[in-house]
Structure formats: C-alpha cells, structure tokens
Motif scaffolding. Structure first.
Motif, PDB file in Angstrom:
ATOM      1  N   GLY A  41       0.845  -1.193   0.000  1.00  0.00           N
ATOM      2  CA  GLY A  41       0.000   0.000   0.000  1.00  0.00           C
ATOM      3  C   GLY A  41       0.878   1.240   0.000  1.00  0.00           C
ATOM      4  O   GLY A  41       1.853   1.319   0.748  1.00  0.00           O
ATOM      5  N   VAL A  42       0.531   2.212  -0.835  1.00  0.00           N
ATOM      6  CA  VAL A  42       1.391   3.386  -0.999  1.00  0.00           C
ATOM      7  C   VAL A  42       0.735   4.668  -0.494  1.00  0.00           C
ATOM      8  O   VAL A  42       1.327   5.414   0.278  1.00  0.00           O
ATOM      9  N   HIS A  43      -0.476   4.948  -0.935  1.00  0.00           N
ATOM     10  CA  HIS A  43      -1.085   6.216  -0.530  1.00  0.00           C
ATOM     11  C   HIS A  43      -2.603   6.128  -0.514  1.00  0.00           C
ATOM     12  O   HIS A  43      -3.201   5.187  -1.030  1.00  0.00           O
ATOM     13  N   VAL A  44      -3.208   7.143   0.087  1.00  0.00           N
ATOM     14  CA  VAL A  44      -4.663   7.294   0.112  1.00  0.00           C
ATOM     15  C   VAL A  44      -5.011   8.578  -0.620  1.00  0.00           C
ATOM     16  O   VAL A  44      -4.353   9.606  -0.437  1.00  0.00           O
ATOM     17  N   GLU A  45      -6.035   8.505  -1.465  1.00  0.00           N
ATOM     18  CA  GLU A  45      -6.560   9.701  -2.122  1.00  0.00           C
ATOM     19  C   GLU A  45      -7.974   9.928  -1.590  1.00  0.00           C
ATOM     20  O   GLU A  45      -8.906   9.271  -2.044  1.00  0.00           O
ATOM     21  N   PRO A  46      -8.155  10.819  -0.631  1.00  0.00           N
ATOM     22  CA  PRO A  46      -9.495  11.040  -0.089  1.00  0.00           C
ATOM     23  C   PRO A  46     -10.495  11.376  -1.198  1.00  0.00           C
ATOM     24  O   PRO A  46     -10.294  12.317  -1.961  1.00  0.00           O
ATOM     25  N   PHE A  47     -11.543  10.573  -1.292  1.00  0.00           N
ATOM     26  CA  PHE A  47     -12.585  10.720  -2.319  1.00  0.00           C
ATOM     27  C   PHE A  47     -13.456  11.916  -1.958  1.00  0.00           C
ATOM     28  O   PHE A  47     -13.732  12.154  -0.781  1.00  0.00           O
ATOM     29  N   GLY A  48     -13.924  12.677  -2.953  1.00  0.00           N
ATOM     30  CA  GLY A  48     -14.685  13.876  -2.627  1.00  0.00           C
ATOM     31  C   GLY A  48     -15.861  14.166  -3.537  1.00  0.00           C
ATOM     32  O   GLY A  48     -15.989  13.595  -4.620  1.00  0.00           O
ATOM     33  N   GLY A  49     -16.729  15.059  -3.069  1.00  0.00           N
ATOM     34  CA  GLY A  49     -17.856  15.546  -3.856  1.00  0.00           C
ATOM     35  C   GLY A  49     -17.664  17.016  -4.169  1.00  0.00           C
ATOM     36  O   GLY A  49     -17.360  17.814  -3.271  1.00  0.00           O
ATOM     37  N   TYR A  50     -17.838  17.388  -5.432  1.00  0.00           N
ATOM     38  CA  TYR A  50     -17.545  18.757  -5.897  1.00  0.00           C
ATOM     39  C   TYR A  50     -18.757  19.350  -6.603  1.00  0.00           C
ATOM     40  O   TYR A  50     -19.567  18.626  -7.192  1.00  0.00           O
ATOM     41  N   SER A  51     -18.867  20.671  -6.559  1.00  0.00           N
ATOM     42  CA  SER A  51     -19.953  21.338  -7.262  1.00  0.00           C
ATOM     43  C   SER A  51     -19.488  22.670  -7.833  1.00  0.00           C
ATOM     44  O   SER A  51     -18.808  23.441  -7.148  1.00  0.00           O
ATOM     45  N   SER A  52     -19.852  22.918  -9.078  1.00  0.00           N
ATOM     46  CA  SER A  52     -19.556  24.214  -9.692  1.00  0.00           C
ATOM     47  C   SER A  52     -20.717  25.182  -9.474  1.00  0.00           C
ATOM     48  O   SER A  52     -20.626  26.359  -9.818  1.00  0.00           O
ATOM     49  N   LYS A  53     -21.811  24.670  -8.881  1.00  0.00           N
ATOM     50  CA  LYS A  53     -23.030  25.480  -8.737  1.00  0.00           C
ATOM     51  C   LYS A  53     -23.359  25.882  -7.302  1.00  0.00           C
ATOM     52  O   LYS A  53     -23.997  26.905  -7.066  1.00  0.00           O
ATOM     53  N   TYR A  54     -22.920  25.059  -6.343  1.00  0.00           N
ATOM     54  CA  TYR A  54     -23.312  25.287  -4.953  1.00  0.00           C
ATOM     55  C   TYR A  54     -22.103  25.312  -4.030  1.00  0.00           C
ATOM     56  O   TYR A  54     -21.104  24.653  -4.283  1.00  0.00           O
ATOM     57  N   LYS A  55     -22.236  26.081  -2.968  1.00  0.00           N
ATOM     58  CA  LYS A  55     -21.126  26.273  -2.024  1.00  0.00           C
ATOM     59  C   LYS A  55     -21.154  25.287  -0.863  1.00  0.00           C
ATOM     60  O   LYS A  55     -20.167  25.140  -0.153  1.00  0.00           O
ATOM     61  N   SER A  56     -22.296  24.650  -0.640  1.00  0.00           N
ATOM     62  CA  SER A  56     -22.387  23.682   0.458  1.00  0.00           C
ATOM     63  C   SER A  56     -23.416  22.613   0.111  1.00  0.00           C
ATOM     64  O   SER A  56     -24.272  22.813  -0.767  1.00  0.00           O
ATOM     65  N   LEU A  57     -23.347  21.487   0.813  1.00  0.00           N
ATOM     66  CA  LEU A  57     -24.299  20.406   0.585  1.00  0.00           C
ATOM     67  C   LEU A  57     -25.715  20.843   0.944  1.00  0.00           C
ATOM     68  O   LEU A  57     -26.695  20.393   0.338  1.00  0.00           O
ATOM     69  N   ALA A  58     -25.832  21.739   1.908  1.00  0.00           N
ATOM     70  CA  ALA A  58     -27.147  22.220   2.335  1.00  0.00           C
ATOM     71  C   ALA A  58     -27.852  22.985   1.218  1.00  0.00           C
ATOM     72  O   ALA A  58     -29.089  23.079   1.203  1.00  0.00           O
ATOM     73  N   ASP A  59     -27.080  23.521   0.289  1.00  0.00           N
ATOM     74  CA  ASP A  59     -27.661  24.296  -0.810  1.00  0.00           C
ATOM     75  C   ASP A  59     -28.216  23.431  -1.931  1.00  0.00           C
ATOM     76  O   ASP A  59     -28.904  23.931  -2.831  1.00  0.00           O
ATOM     77  N   LEU A  60     -27.910  22.128  -1.910  1.00  0.00           N
ATOM     78  CA  LEU A  60     -28.382  21.253  -2.981  1.00  0.00           C
ATOM     79  C   LEU A  60     -29.913  21.249  -3.012  1.00  0.00           C
ATOM     80  O   LEU A  60     -30.560  21.030  -1.984  1.00  0.00           O
ATOM     81  N   PRO A  61     -30.507  21.492  -4.174  1.00  0.00           N
ATOM     82  CA  PRO A  61     -31.970  21.536  -4.250  1.00  0.00           C
ATOM     83  C   PRO A  61     -32.605  20.156  -4.303  1.00  0.00           C
ATOM     84  O   PRO A  61     -31.928  19.153  -4.536  1.00  0.00           O
ATOM     85  N   ASP A  62     -33.876  20.095  -4.102  1.00  0.00           N
ATOM     86  CA  ASP A  62     -34.617  18.849  -4.252  1.00  0.00           C
ATOM     87  C   ASP A  62     -34.511  18.395  -5.707  1.00  0.00           C
ATOM     88  O   ASP A  62     -34.659  19.189  -6.635  1.00  0.00           O
ATOM     89  N   GLY A  63     -34.205  17.116  -5.911  1.00  0.00           N
ATOM     90  CA  GLY A  63     -34.072  16.601  -7.269  1.00  0.00           C
ATOM     91  C   GLY A  63     -32.715  16.878  -7.907  1.00  0.00           C
ATOM     92  O   GLY A  63     -32.562  16.722  -9.126  1.00  0.00           O
ATOM     93  N   ALA A  64     -31.725  17.262  -7.103  1.00  0.00           N
ATOM     94  CA  ALA A  64     -30.383  17.560  -7.636  1.00  0.00           C
ATOM     95  C   ALA A  64     -29.789  16.325  -8.316  1.00  0.00           C
ATOM     96  O   ALA A  64     -30.024  15.189  -7.901  1.00  0.00           O
ATOM     97  N   THR A  65     -29.007  16.577  -9.367  1.00  0.00           N
ATOM     98  CA  THR A  65     -28.342  15.487 -10.084  1.00  0.00           C
ATOM     99  C   THR A  65     -26.948  15.269  -9.513  1.00  0.00           C
ATOM    100  O   THR A  65     -26.153  16.215  -9.415  1.00  0.00           O
ATOM    101  N   VAL A  66     -26.676  14.038  -9.125  1.00  0.00           N
ATOM    102  CA  VAL A  66     -25.385  13.681  -8.538  1.00  0.00           C
ATOM    103  C   VAL A  66     -24.695  12.662  -9.432  1.00  0.00           C
ATOM    104  O   VAL A  66     -25.247  11.589  -9.708  1.00  0.00           O
ATOM    105  N   ALA A  67     -23.508  12.976  -9.907  1.00  0.00           N
ATOM    106  CA  ALA A  67     -22.735  12.049 -10.735  1.00  0.00           C
ATOM    107  C   ALA A  67     -21.871  11.175  -9.835  1.00  0.00           C
ATOM    108  O   ALA A  67     -21.175  11.687  -8.953  1.00  0.00           O
TER     109      ALA A  67
END
Length: 260
Positions: free
Chosen positions: A99-125
């Motif tokens: 084992g060499v390294h860990v790459e912390p997996f993340g969620g990114y958005s170009s539209k919202y500044k926080s998870l709380a801002d995600l609207p109902d029906g948001a599309t998540v890839a």
C-alpha cells in the motif's frame, strides 16, 4: 590471434553491457499521482538495475487486464475493494504487493457552495464501477444525504439506497468521465486522481471529503507469479521510501496522503 582476442573482447563488453542493462519492469498507472510518483523513483531504480517503463492509462480497466494478460508486469492505481471486484468479475487472481497512498474521495460542485444548498431533485454524478460507486454512496450517506440498506457495503449500488430525502437523481459515469461532467451536474463525486487532473483542489474545493482514516489505500498490484520477484520488491521498497513520503507531502498538500 588478433581476431580471436578481438572477438573475446567484444564478447566480454557485450556481457558487461547486458549485466548493467538490468531487468525491465513495465508498470501501468493513471497520470496523477501514480505516474508522477513512479517517475520520481525511476532514477533510483535504475541504480538498482531495474529499468522502469511507465505506461499511462486514463481508465481503470485496461491496467488490470494487461497485468492479467502479462502485457504489463504490475500496475499502480487502485484500492483493494476495486481489485477484489475486478478479480471476482474477471475470474482473475491479481494480488496486492504494498500500500502506498490514500486519495481522499470527494464531492464537488460548480453550482453550490455547500451540501445544504443542494436543491430537491439535484443530479449527482457517481462512478459506475463497483467499489467506486459504493465509495461514493457511502460518503453521501456519511454526509446525511441518503441512507443505504447496508452502510458497510463497499460494493453498494444505487439500488441499495434506502432513503433519499432530497430525491437525488444519480448519473452513473465511468470514473475517467466524472471530472468532465463537473459543470453539468449539481454534485460530482470524483476520485482524487481525476480531480487533481481537472485542477480541482480537494482540500479547498470539495464540499465533502473522506478523512485521513479512509480505508481506500492505493496499492502496487502484480500477479502471483511475479509479486515476490526481485524487481517488483525493489519497486515496492522504492514506493514506500522516505523520499516518496516527502514528495507526496510537498507535491499534493494533503490531497494525497502516504499510507506507510
């Protein structure tokens, strides 16, 4: 006599040349950070008579297939859960070396500044490959966006989503394609190597990120017939050297963490 001496000298020179040529090792890797780390240790391995050839891939399937088919000697790009899924699906027997390294997996958005801002029906890839899909869903559950039937299932799929209060719509893509969808979806769950390639900074840009305790270590992987070979072991030692640890800390500033 002179001809005999000349032939003897040429044979000796050829023998010495072959002795110093070393053993060639062909290793598959994704560009960032894997190939960059391999490039760092290439000169050191040359001193130990290992001629490292790095083949760069932008997908997660071919590096494993080509090691299994003996077109590559080893690869460096994946976690143990992903390897387990590949071995099961392809009836393969690839093995982890170190084992060499860990790459912390993340969620990114170009539209919202926080998870709380995600609207109902948001599309998540999310990734469409077994363990990577599960990894994304487990992180979404940790963030409180969904719940899963089994919150410990590393191979969870969207069919395992138990509750979905925001009615998130999941868009499943190959991992290599996720960064390209960054501006097209509301939340993009991206492997760190692809996030770095897309010039995203996990520490600054991710709305949600795995911690340093992530179990998803990236491994050097080989076959049972060559995993204990001298050349592979030299590679494993070089990948877990103090020089690599210092390089990871300086180069990636927390986006990639040493696992040794």
């Amino acid at each position: 006599m002179k001809k005999t001496l000349l032939l003897t000298a040429l044979a000796a020179a050829l023998s010495i040349g072959l002795a110093h040529a070393g053993e060639k090792l062909v290793v598959g890797a994704t560009p960032v950070p894997h190939a960059e780390i391999l490039e760092l240790i290439k000169p050191e391995l040359a001193k130990e008579d290992v001629d490292l050839e790095i083949k760069v891939f932008n997908d997660y399937v071919q590096p494993n297939l080509q090691v299994f088919q003996k077109k590559l000697d080893a690869n460096y790009f994946q976690t143990k859960p992903y390897l387990d899924g590949f071995n099961k699906g392809k009836k393969a027997d690839l093995v982890t070396v170190v084992g060499v390294h860990v790459e912390p997996f993340g969620g990114y958005s170009s539209k919202y500044k926080s998870l709380a801002d995600l609207p109902d029906g948001a599309t998540v890839a999310i990734p469409n490959e077994g363990s990577n899909a599960g990894r994304a869903l487990l992180l979404l559950e940790k963030a409180g966006l969904i719940t899963l039937n089994d919150p410990t299932d590393a191979l969870a799929t969207v069919k395992d989503v138990k509750t979905n209060p925001k009615n998130l719509k999941f868009k499943e893509l190959e991992s290599a394609m996720l960064a390209r969808a960054y501006n097209q979806v509301d939340l993009d769950m991206i492997n760190t190597n692809y996030a770095l390639e897309a010039k995203l900074n996990p520490k600054k840009d991710a709305l949600i990120l795995e911690g340093a305790d992530s179990p998803y270590v990236n491994f050097l992987v080989a076959r049972p017939d060559n995993a204990h070979s001298d050349a592979i072991q030299k590679l494993a030692k070089a990948l877990t050297s103090p020089e690599v640890k210092a390089f990871i800390a300086k180069k990636y500033d927390g986006a990639v963490l040493p696992a040794f």
